[in-house]
Write a protein that holds these residues in place. Structure first.
Motif, mmCIF file in Angstrom:
data_model
loop_
_atom_site.group_PDB
_atom_site.id
_atom_site.type_symbol
_atom_site.label_atom_id
_atom_site.label_comp_id
_atom_site.label_asym_id
_atom_site.label_seq_id
_atom_site.Cartn_x
_atom_site.Cartn_y
_atom_site.Cartn_z
ATOM 1 N N ALA A 219 0.862 -1.243 0.043
ATOM 2 C CA ALA A 219 0.032 -0.059 0.100
ATOM 3 C C ALA A 219 0.874 1.481 -0.054
ATOM 4 C CB ALA A 219 -0.697 -0.047 1.235
ATOM 5 N N GLY A 220 0.667 2.168 -1.005
ATOM 6 C CA GLY A 220 1.306 3.336 -0.855
ATOM 7 C C GLY A 220 0.414 4.474 -0.419
ATOM 8 N N LEU A 221 0.625 5.727 -0.893
ATOM 9 C CA LEU A 221 -0.328 6.889 -0.778
ATOM 10 C C LEU A 221 -1.495 6.901 -1.209
ATOM 11 C CD1 LEU A 221 2.225 9.668 -0.928
ATOM 12 C CD2 LEU A 221 1.621 8.714 1.159
ATOM 13 N N LEU A 222 -2.695 7.088 -0.451
ATOM 14 C CA LEU A 222 -3.861 7.001 -0.985
ATOM 15 C C LEU A 222 -4.322 8.611 -1.167
ATOM 16 C CD1 LEU A 222 -5.828 4.316 1.156
ATOM 17 C CD2 LEU A 222 -4.431 4.381 -1.075
ATOM 18 N N THR A 223 -5.076 8.861 -2.162
ATOM 19 C CA THR A 223 -5.600 10.362 -2.285
ATOM 20 C C THR A 223 -7.150 10.260 -1.928
ATOM 21 O OG1 THR A 223 -4.409 10.486 -4.093
ATOM 22 C CG2 THR A 223 -6.121 11.921 -3.924
ATOM 23 N N PRO A 224 -7.565 10.630 -0.863
ATOM 24 C CA PRO A 224 -8.952 10.802 -0.436
ATOM 25 C C PRO A 224 -9.875 11.526 -1.793
ATOM 26 C CG PRO A 224 -7.525 12.147 0.842
ATOM 27 C CD PRO A 224 -6.625 11.699 0.144
ATOM 28 N N LEU A 225 -10.964 10.922 -1.508
ATOM 29 C CA LEU A 225 -11.945 11.488 -2.567
ATOM 30 C C LEU A 225 -13.180 12.101 -1.734
ATOM 31 C CD1 LEU A 225 -12.299 8.821 -5.396
ATOM 32 C CD2 LEU A 225 -11.041 10.875 -5.326
ATOM 33 N N PRO A 226 -13.541 13.243 -1.949
ATOM 34 C CA PRO A 226 -14.662 13.972 -1.370
ATOM 35 C C PRO A 226 -15.954 13.128 -1.720
ATOM 36 C CG PRO A 226 -13.815 15.452 -2.739
ATOM 37 C CD PRO A 226 -12.738 14.267 -3.194
ATOM 38 N N ARG A 227 -16.867 13.279 -0.772
ATOM 39 C CA ARG A 227 -18.225 12.844 -1.313
ATOM 40 C C ARG A 227 -18.233 11.271 -1.624
ATOM 41 N NH1 ARG A 227 -21.464 17.881 -3.510
ATOM 42 N NH2 ARG A 227 -23.037 16.300 -2.812
ATOM 43 N N THR A 228 -17.487 10.574 -0.996
ATOM 44 C CA THR A 228 -17.562 9.117 -1.177
ATOM 45 C C THR A 228 -17.896 8.594 -0.006
ATOM 46 O OG1 THR A 228 -15.356 8.861 -0.926
ATOM 47 C CG2 THR A 228 -15.972 9.121 -3.259
ATOM 48 N N PRO A 229 -18.337 7.119 -0.006
ATOM 49 C CA PRO A 229 -18.931 6.370 1.181
ATOM 50 C C PRO A 229 -17.616 6.237 2.020
ATOM 51 C CG PRO A 229 -19.659 5.342 -0.914
ATOM 52 C CD PRO A 229 -18.833 6.316 -1.249
ATOM 53 N N SER A 230 -17.846 6.014 3.340
ATOM 54 C CA SER A 230 -16.661 5.894 4.329
ATOM 55 C C SER A 230 -15.721 4.646 3.886
ATOM 56 C CB SER A 230 -17.023 5.830 5.726
ATOM 57 O OG SER A 230 -18.066 4.851 5.847
ATOM 58 N N PHE A 231 -16.434 3.638 3.392
ATOM 59 C CA PHE A 231 -15.557 2.280 2.967
ATOM 60 C C PHE A 231 -14.736 2.846 1.881
ATOM 61 C CE2 PHE A 231 -19.688 1.730 0.890
ATOM 62 C CZ PHE A 231 -19.242 1.515 -0.577
ATOM 63 N N ILE A 232 -14.911 4.026 1.240
ATOM 64 C CA ILE A 232 -13.608 4.071 0.115
ATOM 65 C C ILE A 232 -12.643 4.833 0.766
ATOM 66 C CG2 ILE A 232 -13.646 5.319 -2.056
ATOM 67 C CD1 ILE A 232 -15.077 2.716 -2.368
ATOM 68 N N MET A 233 -11.511 4.221 1.019
ATOM 69 C CA MET A 233 -10.437 5.041 1.731
ATOM 70 C C MET A 233 -9.724 6.124 0.810
ATOM 71 S SD MET A 233 -8.623 2.018 3.621
ATOM 72 C CE MET A 233 -7.816 2.955 5.126
ATOM 73 N N GLY A 234 -9.949 6.093 -0.540
ATOM 74 C CA GLY A 234 -9.395 6.814 -1.601
ATOM 75 C C GLY A 234 -9.045 6.277 -2.761
ATOM 76 N N VAL A 235 -8.245 6.576 -3.515
ATOM 77 C CA VAL A 235 -7.670 6.003 -4.865
ATOM 78 C C VAL A 235 -6.304 5.964 -4.696
ATOM 79 C CG1 VAL A 235 -9.758 6.675 -5.990
ATOM 80 C CG2 VAL A 235 -7.861 8.332 -6.084
ATOM 81 N N THR A 236 -5.775 5.336 -5.467
ATOM 82 C CA THR A 236 -4.490 5.054 -5.651
ATOM 83 C C THR A 236 -3.938 4.791 -7.067
ATOM 84 O OG1 THR A 236 -2.281 3.974 -4.597
ATOM 85 C CG2 THR A 236 -4.029 2.551 -5.131
#
Length: 160
Positions: free
Chosen positions: A40-57
């Protein structure tokens, strides 16, 4: 052994699962749903997504949404650390990264050893194919219906 389980055991005696641990849960996903595992590397959080989406990579030129199974199953919250791995899960056209604290590896599990999900269990039970009992309750592995899980996650993310 129940007759339908005996027939299933003869038709497909074993199934291969990718097994991992996240939080206190030991989970398994059919190996055909897992493309690869990476750190796992850095994740980019996404606004207005469900809490179970930690972000994108980013991975191999693709942008992967990263799913926190603990949050999705209402079992807590995953944390990304130096030993955390992501596996690329796929079903149909849905591709996502999934957090795994520890990779336990591939296990060939006899179909006859797969018990049905507990009746009257919590909401997570609806996403289980079954359970494999271990020597102790801590060694049990919950086998996920990964296709259903990713489709439900996608529906919840789109419905927002």
């Amino acid at each position: 052994m129940a007759p339908d389980r005996a027939v299933a055991a003869q038709a497909r005696p074993e199934q291969e699962f990718f097994c991992f641990r996240v939080g206190d849960l030991r989970l398994g996903v059919p190996s055909e749903n897992v493309l690869e595992v990476f750190r796992a590397g850095l994740l980019t959080p996404l606004p207005r997504t469900p809490s179970f989406i930690m972000g994108v990579t980013g991975h191999r030129g693709e942008v992967l949404p990263v799913v926190d199974l603990l949050r999705f199953l209402s079992k807590g919250e995953a944390r990304i650390g130096p030993r955390t791995r992501l596996f690329v899960g796929v079903t149909g056209s849905i591709v996502a990264g999934v957090v795994a604290d520890t990779v336990l590896g591939l296990r060939r599990i006899p179909v006859a050893d797969i018990l049905p999900p507990p009746l009257g269990g919590d909401a997570a039970a609806e996403h289980l194919l079954g359970v494999v009992q271990g020597a102790t309750p801590l060694d049990s592995i919950n086998l996920l219906n990964f296709s259903k899980l990713l489709q439900t996650a996608r529906q919840r993310a789109v419905a927002r």
